[in-house]
Design an enzyme around this catalytic site. Structure first.
Site, PDB file in Angstrom:
ATOM      1  CB  SER A  15      13.691 -25.822  32.465  1.00  0.00           C
ATOM      2  OG  SER A  15      12.911 -26.236  31.805  1.00  0.00           O
ATOM      3  CG  HIS A  49      14.718 -27.516  26.876  1.00  0.00           C
ATOM      4  ND1 HIS A  49      14.801 -27.796  28.115  1.00  0.00           N
ATOM      5  CD2 HIS A  49      14.764 -26.085  26.494  1.00  0.00           C
ATOM      6  CE1 HIS A  49      14.568 -26.510  28.545  1.00  0.00           C
ATOM      7  NE2 HIS A  49      14.163 -25.769  27.272  1.00  0.00           N
TER       8      HIS A  49
END
Length: 185
Positions: A15, A49
């Site tokens: 990510s 996130h």
């Protein structure tokens, strides 16, 4: 238009690597998040996130209709980052709300193949640069339960299909990228 698949295991750095690709593109970024907060631990992961993303990014939360969102946000001036295909696949697998048996044949919900076909179609029509993040789940041992094996099989098939469509495929381990297909990123 460039389509990039970023693969890796849990906490591999995939990510973060995908985020860097988006930032380095210099384009407007649309971040499509596929996670849903089914419990407090997952809600904390989602918040982690969110906190790490640049505030100027457009965030779209879409657990199922991923192909529709790719087409909706498609523009040559944008990069669309999808994080992640693994959670999206899991959402589709359990979209029917059925309790899955531990033995016997797994019947996939109708939405499963419909949405996968829509994703493939959207990837061929989208005019944006695209970065897809997905887990590589086939490097461990064979899972015990039927639903776990079904998930592993479908994730492997999805990753193969995405790698075939994408211009680049990058495997990330320990935060280090290994280019599998296409040019170095």
């Amino acid at each position: 238009m460039t389509r990039t698949l970023v693969l890796g295991g849990a906490r591999s750095g995939k990510s973060g690597y995908a985020d860097r690709l988006a930032i380095e593109s210099g384009k407007e970024v649309v971040y499509i998040a596929t996670a849903t907060a089914g419990d407090a631990e997952m809600a904390a992961r989602i918040e982690h996130h969110r906190a790490g993303r640049p505030s100027e990014w457009i965030t779209v939360e879409e657990p199922l209709a991923l192909g529709n969102q790719l087409l909706r946000w498609s523009s040559p001036d944008r990069l669309i980052l999808v994080d992640c295909l693994t959670l999206w696949l899991s959402n589709l697998l359990f979209s029917g709300g059925e309790e899955y048996p531990e033995v016997g044949e797994i019947a996939l919900p109708a939405l499963f193949h419909e949405q996968q076909d829509m994703l493939v179609s959207a990837l061929t029509k989208c005019t944006s640069d695209i970065v897809l993040v997905s887990n590589e789940v086939g490097m461990g041992i064979m899972p015990f339960g039927a639903i776990s094996r079904c998930f592993m099989d479908e994730q492997g098939r999805l990753n193969q299909a995405m790698a075939a469509i994408c211009d680049r495929a990058v495997f990330v381990a320990a935060g280090l990228p290994l280019v599998l297909k296409g040019s170095s990123c």
